[in-house]
Design a protein around this motif. Structure first.
Motif, PDB file in Angstrom:
ATOM      1  N   MET A  42       0.837  -1.195   0.000  1.00  0.00           N
ATOM      2  CA  MET A  42       0.000   0.000   0.000  1.00  0.00           C
ATOM      3  C   MET A  42       0.873   1.247   0.000  1.00  0.00           C
ATOM      4  N   ASP A  43       0.280   2.371  -0.404  1.00  0.00           N
ATOM      5  CA  ASP A  43       1.015   3.626  -0.431  1.00  0.00           C
ATOM      6  C   ASP A  43       1.227   4.135   0.992  1.00  0.00           C
ATOM      7  N   VAL A  44       2.224   4.988   1.154  1.00  0.00           N
ATOM      8  CA  VAL A  44       2.614   5.463   2.475  1.00  0.00           C
ATOM      9  C   VAL A  44       1.524   6.319   3.126  1.00  0.00           C
ATOM     10  N   VAL A  45       0.855   7.155   2.359  1.00  0.00           N
ATOM     11  CA  VAL A  45      -0.198   8.010   2.920  1.00  0.00           C
ATOM     12  C   VAL A  45      -1.307   7.158   3.539  1.00  0.00           C
ATOM     13  N   SER A  46      -1.748   6.150   2.813  1.00  0.00           N
ATOM     14  CA  SER A  46      -2.800   5.263   3.334  1.00  0.00           C
ATOM     15  C   SER A  46      -2.308   4.478   4.537  1.00  0.00           C
ATOM     16  N   TYR A  47      -1.052   4.035   4.494  1.00  0.00           N
ATOM     17  CA  TYR A  47      -0.484   3.289   5.618  1.00  0.00           C
ATOM     18  C   TYR A  47      -0.473   4.144   6.880  1.00  0.00           C
ATOM     19  N   ARG A  48      -0.010   5.383   6.755  1.00  0.00           N
ATOM     20  CA  ARG A  48       0.046   6.265   7.937  1.00  0.00           C
ATOM     21  C   ARG A  48      -1.352   6.570   8.466  1.00  0.00           C
ATOM     22  N   MET A  49      -2.313   6.745   7.574  1.00  0.00           N
ATOM     23  CA  MET A  49      -3.692   6.982   8.008  1.00  0.00           C
ATOM     24  C   MET A  49      -4.231   5.756   8.748  1.00  0.00           C
ATOM     25  N   GLN A  50      -3.930   4.590   8.226  1.00  0.00           N
ATOM     26  CA  GLN A  50      -4.373   3.361   8.873  1.00  0.00           C
ATOM     27  C   GLN A  50      -3.733   3.217  10.257  1.00  0.00           C
ATOM     28  N   GLU A  51      -2.471   3.575  10.387  1.00  0.00           N
ATOM     29  CA  GLU A  51      -1.792   3.518  11.685  1.00  0.00           C
ATOM     30  C   GLU A  51      -2.457   4.468  12.688  1.00  0.00           C
ATOM     31  N   ARG A  52      -2.811   5.681  12.244  1.00  0.00           N
ATOM     32  CA  ARG A  52      -3.489   6.633  13.140  1.00  0.00           C
ATOM     33  C   ARG A  52      -4.847   6.099  13.587  1.00  0.00           C
ATOM     34  N   LYS A  53      -5.588   5.517  12.655  1.00  0.00           N
ATOM     35  CA  LYS A  53      -6.893   4.945  13.005  1.00  0.00           C
ATOM     36  C   LYS A  53      -6.742   3.812  14.008  1.00  0.00           C
ATOM     37  N   LEU A  54      -5.746   2.973  13.801  1.00  0.00           N
ATOM     38  CA  LEU A  54      -5.499   1.860  14.712  1.00  0.00           C
ATOM     39  C   LEU A  54      -5.137   2.364  16.108  1.00  0.00           C
ATOM     40  N   ALA A  55      -4.296   3.396  16.186  1.00  0.00           N
ATOM     41  CA  ALA A  55      -3.924   3.966  17.485  1.00  0.00           C
ATOM     42  C   ALA A  55      -5.151   4.522  18.196  1.00  0.00           C
ATOM     43  N   LEU A  56      -6.037   5.172  17.455  1.00  0.00           N
ATOM     44  CA  LEU A  56      -7.270   5.710  18.041  1.00  0.00           C
ATOM     45  C   LEU A  56      -8.153   4.584  18.575  1.00  0.00           C
ATOM     46  N   LEU A  57      -8.321   3.540  17.790  1.00  0.00           N
ATOM     47  CA  LEU A  57      -9.132   2.397  18.235  1.00  0.00           C
ATOM     48  C   LEU A  57      -8.533   1.732  19.469  1.00  0.00           C
ATOM     49  N   GLU A  58      -7.209   1.626  19.515  1.00  0.00           N
ATOM     50  CA  GLU A  58      -6.561   1.037  20.689  1.00  0.00           C
ATOM     51  C   GLU A  58      -6.797   1.895  21.921  1.00  0.00           C
ATOM     52  N   GLY A  59      -6.786   3.218  21.754  1.00  0.00           N
ATOM     53  CA  GLY A  59      -7.081   4.121  22.869  1.00  0.00           C
ATOM     54  C   GLY A  59      -8.503   3.958  23.367  1.00  0.00           C
ATOM     55  N   ILE A  60      -9.433   3.801  22.456  1.00  0.00           N
ATOM     56  CA  ILE A  60     -10.835   3.583  22.831  1.00  0.00           C
ATOM     57  C   ILE A  60     -10.970   2.281  23.613  1.00  0.00           C
TER      58      ILE A  60
END
Length: 86
Positions: A42-60
């Protein structure tokens, strides 16, 4: 939408074109080897967005666990604890 399947031999032969398409389309590719799914590209922009979403879900999830375990503070307790930061 189903992911695009790309044989590993295409990655080897057409890497520059495939990377350009990834950056343009921002859709991940599933790389196959011997006809089976082997990896995702996958492209880097999508990868970084996915990482941010995952971090948010882990916080929840951590917040939900804290609530279930009774590790919460009242509004007043939070104000007292954070007053020293001001």
């Amino acid at each position: 939408m189903l992911p695009r399947l790309v044989p590993v031999t295409d990655i080897k032969r057409k890497a520059t074109d495939i990377i350009a398409a990834l950056q343009r389309d921002q859709e991940p590719l599933v790389i196959t080897e011997h006809g089976r799914e082997a990896a995702v590209l996958m492209d880097v922009v999508s990868y970084r967005m996915q990482e941010r979403k995952l971090a948010l879900l882990e916080g929840i999830i951590r917040g939900q666990q804290a609530m279930a375990e009774g590790r919460t503070l009242s509004h007043e307790e939070v104000l007292l604890r954070t007053a020293k930061w001001a």
